[in-house]
Scaffold this motif. Structure first.
Motif, PDB file in Angstrom:
ATOM      1  N   LYS A  21       0.708  -1.198   0.035  1.00 53.70           N
ATOM      2  CA  LYS A  21      -0.149   0.028   0.088  1.00 53.70           C
ATOM      3  C   LYS A  21       0.956   1.347   0.072  1.00 53.70           C
ATOM      4  CE  LYS A  21      -3.877   2.373   2.449  1.00 53.70           C
ATOM      5  NZ  LYS A  21      -4.582   2.436   3.718  1.00 53.70           N
ATOM      6  N   ALA A  22       1.945   1.106   0.791  1.00 51.57           N
ATOM      7  CA  ALA A  22       2.708   2.356   0.975  1.00 51.57           C
ATOM      8  C   ALA A  22       3.630   2.654  -0.524  1.00 51.57           C
ATOM      9  CB  ALA A  22       3.567   2.298   2.165  1.00 51.57           C
ATOM     10  N   SER A  23       4.210   1.399  -0.993  1.00 57.44           N
ATOM     11  CA  SER A  23       5.202   1.470  -2.116  1.00 57.44           C
ATOM     12  C   SER A  23       4.832   1.212  -3.468  1.00 57.44           C
ATOM     13  CB  SER A  23       6.199   0.121  -1.651  1.00 57.44           C
ATOM     14  OG  SER A  23       6.417   0.315  -0.429  1.00 57.44           O
ATOM     15  N   PHE A  24       3.719   0.613  -3.762  1.00 52.17           N
ATOM     16  CA  PHE A  24       3.117   0.256  -5.279  1.00 52.17           C
ATOM     17  C   PHE A  24       2.311   1.632  -5.588  1.00 52.17           C
ATOM     18  CE2 PHE A  24      -0.014  -1.352  -8.322  1.00 52.17           C
ATOM     19  CZ  PHE A  24       1.068  -1.705  -9.361  1.00 52.17           C
ATOM     20  N   PRO A  25       3.126   2.263  -6.664  1.00 48.78           N
ATOM     21  CA  PRO A  25       2.539   3.312  -7.472  1.00 48.78           C
ATOM     22  C   PRO A  25       0.985   3.117  -8.085  1.00 48.78           C
ATOM     23  CG  PRO A  25       5.082   3.183  -8.190  1.00 48.78           C
ATOM     24  CD  PRO A  25       4.409   1.811  -7.429  1.00 48.78           C
ATOM     25  N   PRO A  26       0.066   3.854  -7.697  1.00 52.29           N
ATOM     26  CA  PRO A  26      -1.151   3.387  -8.197  1.00 52.29           C
ATOM     27  C   PRO A  26      -1.174   3.599  -9.860  1.00 52.29           C
ATOM     28  CG  PRO A  26      -1.451   4.653  -6.171  1.00 52.29           C
ATOM     29  CD  PRO A  26      -0.158   4.803  -6.395  1.00 52.29           C
ATOM     30  N   SER A  27      -0.547   4.255 -10.470  1.00 44.70           N
ATOM     31  CA  SER A  27      -0.456   4.672 -11.803  1.00 44.70           C
ATOM     32  C   SER A  27      -0.230   3.361 -12.448  1.00 44.70           C
ATOM     33  CB  SER A  27       0.517   5.614 -12.177  1.00 44.70           C
ATOM     34  OG  SER A  27       1.889   5.302 -11.732  1.00 44.70           O
ATOM     35  N   LEU A  28       0.479   2.153 -12.027  1.00 41.25           N
ATOM     36  CA  LEU A  28       0.892   1.086 -12.480  1.00 41.25           C
ATOM     37  C   LEU A  28       0.027  -0.085 -12.326  1.00 41.25           C
ATOM     38  CD1 LEU A  28       4.491   1.025 -11.695  1.00 41.25           C
ATOM     39  CD2 LEU A  28       3.610   1.782 -13.629  1.00 41.25           C
ATOM     40  N   THR A  29      -1.188   0.133 -11.724  1.00 40.70           N
ATOM     41  CA  THR A  29      -2.395  -0.714 -11.588  1.00 40.70           C
ATOM     42  C   THR A  29      -2.743  -1.529 -12.602  1.00 40.70           C
ATOM     43  OG1 THR A  29      -2.996   0.299  -9.517  1.00 40.70           O
ATOM     44  CG2 THR A  29      -4.315  -1.275 -10.330  1.00 40.70           C
ATOM     45  N   GLY A  30      -2.667  -2.899 -12.884  1.00 44.63           N
ATOM     46  CA  GLY A  30      -3.024  -3.539 -13.832  1.00 44.63           C
ATOM     47  C   GLY A  30      -2.050  -3.579 -15.057  1.00 44.63           C
ATOM     48  N   VAL A  31      -0.981  -3.095 -14.817  1.00 40.95           N
ATOM     49  CA  VAL A  31       0.155  -3.290 -15.963  1.00 40.95           C
ATOM     50  C   VAL A  31       0.661  -4.471 -16.010  1.00 40.95           C
ATOM     51  CG1 VAL A  31       2.455  -2.744 -16.876  1.00 40.95           C
ATOM     52  CG2 VAL A  31       0.659  -0.805 -16.020  1.00 40.95           C
ATOM     53  N   SER A  32       0.926  -5.139 -17.162  1.00 47.39           N
ATOM     54  CA  SER A  32       1.281  -6.520 -17.180  1.00 47.39           C
ATOM     55  C   SER A  32       2.642  -6.668 -16.828  1.00 47.39           C
ATOM     56  CB  SER A  32       1.010  -7.153 -18.473  1.00 47.39           C
ATOM     57  OG  SER A  32       1.669  -8.277 -18.625  1.00 47.39           O
ATOM     58  N   GLY A  33       3.226  -7.784 -16.287  1.00 47.42           N
ATOM     59  CA  GLY A  33       4.672  -7.730 -15.812  1.00 47.42           C
ATOM     60  C   GLY A  33       5.113  -8.960 -16.858  1.00 47.42           C
ATOM     61  N   LEU A  34       4.496  -9.195 -17.845  1.00 46.47           N
ATOM     62  CA  LEU A  34       4.869 -10.337 -18.809  1.00 46.47           C
ATOM     63  C   LEU A  34       6.057  -9.500 -19.829  1.00 46.47           C
ATOM     64  CD1 LEU A  34       1.759 -11.907 -19.925  1.00 46.47           C
ATOM     65  CD2 LEU A  34       3.508 -12.774 -18.340  1.00 46.47           C
ATOM     66  N   VAL A  35       6.999 -10.267 -19.941  1.00 39.73           N
ATOM     67  CA  VAL A  35       8.105  -9.695 -20.900  1.00 39.73           C
ATOM     68  C   VAL A  35       7.578  -9.486 -22.257  1.00 39.73           C
ATOM     69  CG1 VAL A  35      10.256 -10.559 -21.786  1.00 39.73           C
ATOM     70  CG2 VAL A  35       9.794 -11.076 -19.689  1.00 39.73           C
ATOM     71  N   PHE A  36       7.952  -8.245 -22.837  1.00 38.36           N
ATOM     72  CA  PHE A  36       7.421  -7.877 -24.246  1.00 38.36           C
ATOM     73  C   PHE A  36       6.081  -7.556 -24.318  1.00 38.36           C
ATOM     74  CE2 PHE A  36      10.795 -10.850 -25.183  1.00 38.36           C
ATOM     75  CZ  PHE A  36      11.926  -9.780 -25.334  1.00 38.36           C
ATOM     76  N   GLN A  37       5.174  -7.468 -23.245  1.00 35.71           N
ATOM     77  CA  GLN A  37       3.755  -7.129 -23.464  1.00 35.71           C
ATOM     78  C   GLN A  37       3.910  -5.554 -23.629  1.00 35.71           C
ATOM     79  OE1 GLN A  37       1.666  -9.518 -22.834  1.00 35.71           O
ATOM     80  NE2 GLN A  37      -0.353  -8.571 -22.673  1.00 35.71           N
ATOM     81  N   SER A  38       3.223  -5.154 -24.555  1.00 32.07           N
ATOM     82  CA  SER A  38       3.249  -3.639 -24.826  1.00 32.07           C
ATOM     83  C   SER A  38       2.922  -2.560 -23.559  1.00 32.07           C
ATOM     84  CB  SER A  38       2.208  -3.252 -25.926  1.00 32.07           C
ATOM     85  OG  SER A  38       0.970  -3.669 -25.507  1.00 32.07           O
ATOM     86  N   ASP A  39       2.023  -3.061 -22.746  1.00 28.21           N
ATOM     87  CA  ASP A  39       1.816  -2.160 -21.778  1.00 28.21           C
ATOM     88  C   ASP A  39       2.736  -2.003 -20.587  1.00 28.21           C
ATOM     89  OD1 ASP A  39       1.166  -4.301 -20.725  1.00 28.21           O
ATOM     90  OD2 ASP A  39      -0.619  -3.957 -19.762  1.00 28.21           O
ATOM     91  N   ALA A  40       3.557  -2.976 -20.524  1.00 26.85           N
ATOM     92  CA  ALA A  40       4.665  -3.190 -19.794  1.00 26.85           C
ATOM     93  C   ALA A  40       6.001  -2.199 -20.265  1.00 26.85           C
ATOM     94  CB  ALA A  40       5.117  -4.607 -19.391  1.00 26.85           C
ATOM     95  N   HIS A  41       6.042  -2.465 -21.537  1.00 25.29           N
ATOM     96  CA  HIS A  41       7.068  -1.617 -22.385  1.00 25.29           C
ATOM     97  C   HIS A  41       6.772  -0.076 -22.229  1.00 25.29           C
ATOM     98  CE1 HIS A  41       9.940  -3.863 -24.305  1.00 25.29           C
ATOM     99  NE2 HIS A  41       9.264  -4.625 -25.085  1.00 25.29           N
ATOM    100  N   ALA A  42       5.497   0.284 -22.248  1.00 30.01           N
ATOM    101  CA  ALA A  42       5.122   1.662 -22.284  1.00 30.01           C
ATOM    102  C   ALA A  42       5.392   2.150 -20.757  1.00 30.01           C
ATOM    103  CB  ALA A  42       3.885   1.714 -22.675  1.00 30.01           C
ATOM    104  N   ALA A  43       5.142   1.343 -19.834  1.00 24.29           N
ATOM    105  CA  ALA A  43       5.310   1.804 -18.523  1.00 24.29           C
ATOM    106  C   ALA A  43       6.670   1.739 -18.043  1.00 24.29           C
ATOM    107  CB  ALA A  43       4.360   0.737 -17.512  1.00 24.29           C
ATOM    108  N   ALA A  44       7.315   1.003 -18.805  1.00 24.90           N
ATOM    109  CA  ALA A  44       8.755   0.679 -18.158  1.00 24.90           C
ATOM    110  C   ALA A  44       9.643   2.141 -18.305  1.00 24.90           C
ATOM    111  CB  ALA A  44       9.872  -0.327 -18.835  1.00 24.90           C
ATOM    112  N   ALA A  45       9.093   2.970 -19.101  1.00 22.18           N
ATOM    113  CA  ALA A  45       9.892   4.065 -19.305  1.00 22.18           C
ATOM    114  C   ALA A  45       9.642   5.380 -18.125  1.00 22.18           C
ATOM    115  CB  ALA A  45       9.712   4.700 -20.687  1.00 22.18           C
ATOM    116  N   SER A  46       8.503   5.024 -17.427  1.00 21.61           N
ATOM    117  CA  SER A  46       7.879   6.045 -16.595  1.00 21.61           C
ATOM    118  C   SER A  46       8.912   6.005 -15.240  1.00 21.61           C
ATOM    119  CB  SER A  46       6.544   5.723 -16.207  1.00 21.61           C
ATOM    120  OG  SER A  46       6.326   4.778 -15.393  1.00 21.61           O
TER     121      SER A  46
END
Length: 392
Positions: A21-46
């Motif tokens: 609750k204190a550490s996980f950024p809410p903006s990343l909720t639901g982002v896939s942790g799968l390698v090469f998944q597009s949403d993970a790629h986009a989020a990785a730059a944030s």
């Protein structure tokens, strides 16, 4: 009355829940942790993604079961399960997940010497060193044991020459774990397992543009590449045994699904419409969507059951699970494109929403699910022999 072990588990769950609750950024909720998944790629730059990765690294929770001296958290199975459950509950993911954590790391823990473990495992646990897998070759796909990349003992170093294909992320990787031929007189018995620095002179990685528009696959050329003798994992010509173990880890990671699949129903209601009872206005499509959702739920229940049985020493049929999951995802991708109708045919352009374009890309990419990690047919053979005990 709750016993001491159960109380410890509840205390740890509360600790995990509070930390997330204190550490996980809410903006990343639901982002896939799968390698090469597009949403993970986009989020990785944030910045939030980088912050989340750093926090997980500091806790050692990216690889919680690894020893702390290698960057893990010395966590037992009960703790790992609690961590996974609490992360899933808030839509969190593991930002450390990579080929290094899924495949090479577990393999080094079993077969690597202490020097190799201390050199490579901490950077993997901290996501500071990216790895690619140099297995397949233009003439060695499903019949991997026919690989021809040569590795010659030059006395004070190895000299590697050859080509690999379909090497995911090779153009971005720092290192490669590769199968090489050290003996031409034997097939499986002439293969060794080598760690190669991708910055070495003579290494060239060329991206391959796929029909989905992705370029994460590469062809890699080794042109008389010098590799230190200490980069050999295990013994000379023991590579086939090590590779089979690594592929078990890979298939296990592909079959272990921690996050729930998003329901297709809202999209179907929007694109297909509803009948007078509020149901998806296409009985056949509706039935197939329900069947796919039921298979997913049954799969998840099966994974949980095998997880419990494995604590008693039972062997998990990884190949069967990998094939089941591939089928479920491929069917879901087909359904998604179908329910989008003409909106599911988008390749590019402003006429299509980004999620519609992504659905088409995901559908095309899903075709690879029944190939990588061992083809569908190879997995069925393994299941037949090892799980069902059928004759070869």
């Amino acid at each position: 009355m709750m016993d001491a072990k159960a109380m410890e588990g509840q205390d740890f769950r509360q600790e995990v829940r509070a930390w997330l609750k204190a550490s996980f950024p809410p903006s990343l909720t639901g982002v896939s942790g799968l390698v090469f998944q597009s949403d993970a790629h986009a989020a990785a730059a944030s910045p939030d993604y980088q912050l989340w990765r750093r926090r997980m690294q500091e806790k050692g929770w990216g690889v919680p079961h690894w020893p702390s001296r290698y960057g893990g958290a010395d966590m037992d199975e009960a703790g790992i399960r609690i961590l996974a459950e609490e992360m899933t509950a808030i839509g969190a993911f593991n930002p450390i997940r990579s080929f290094g954590t899924m495949m090479l790391g577990p393999t080094l823990l079993e077969y690597g010497n202490e020097e190799q473990k201390r050199e490579h495992l901490p950077p993997i646990a901290g996501h500071e060193r990216r790895w690619c897998q140099g297995f397949s070759e233009p003439g060695a796909g499903s019949d991997l044991a026919s690989l021809q990349t040569r590795c010659v003992d030059m006395g004070d170093h190895w000299l590697v020459s050859g080509q690999k294909i379909w090497t995911s992320g090779a153009d971005q990787a720092d290192w490669c774990f590769a199968l090489v031929r050290t003996d031409t007189s034997r097939k499986q018995g002439g293969i060794s397992f080598l760690l190669i620095d991708m910055k070495s002179p003579g290494v060239e990685a060329r991206p391959i543009v796929l029909i989905s528009g992705s370029t994460h696959f590469c062809e890699v050329f080794f042109n008389d590449v010098k590799v230190p003798k200490g980069n050999l994992v295990g013994e000379v010509n023991q590579g086939w045994t090590i590779a089979k173990r690594l592929l078990q880890f890979e298939r296990n990671s592909l079959s272990e699904v921690k996050a729930e699949i998003t329901s297709l129903a809202p999209l179907a209601h929007r694109h297909v419409g509803t009948d007078a009872l509020g149901r998806i206005d296409n009985p056949d499509l509706r039935a197939r969507m329900i069947r796919n959702a039921m298979r997913h739920e049954a799969y998840m229940a099966t994974v949980r059951r095998f997880g419990q049985e494995s604590k008693g020493g039972a062997e998990t049929p990884i190949s069967a699970l990998k094939n089941l999951w591939s089928e479920i995802i491929q069917q879901r991708s087909e359904l998604l494109v179908e329910l989008l109708g003409s909106n599911g045919l988008g390749w590019s352009g402003d006429a299509y929403a980004e999620d519609e374009l992504e659905a088409t890309r995901a559908w095309l990419h899903s075709k690879a699910f029944s190939i990588y990690g061992g083809s569908y047919e190879v997995q069925n053979n393994i299941t037949a022999k090892r799980t069902l005990g059928l004759p070869a």
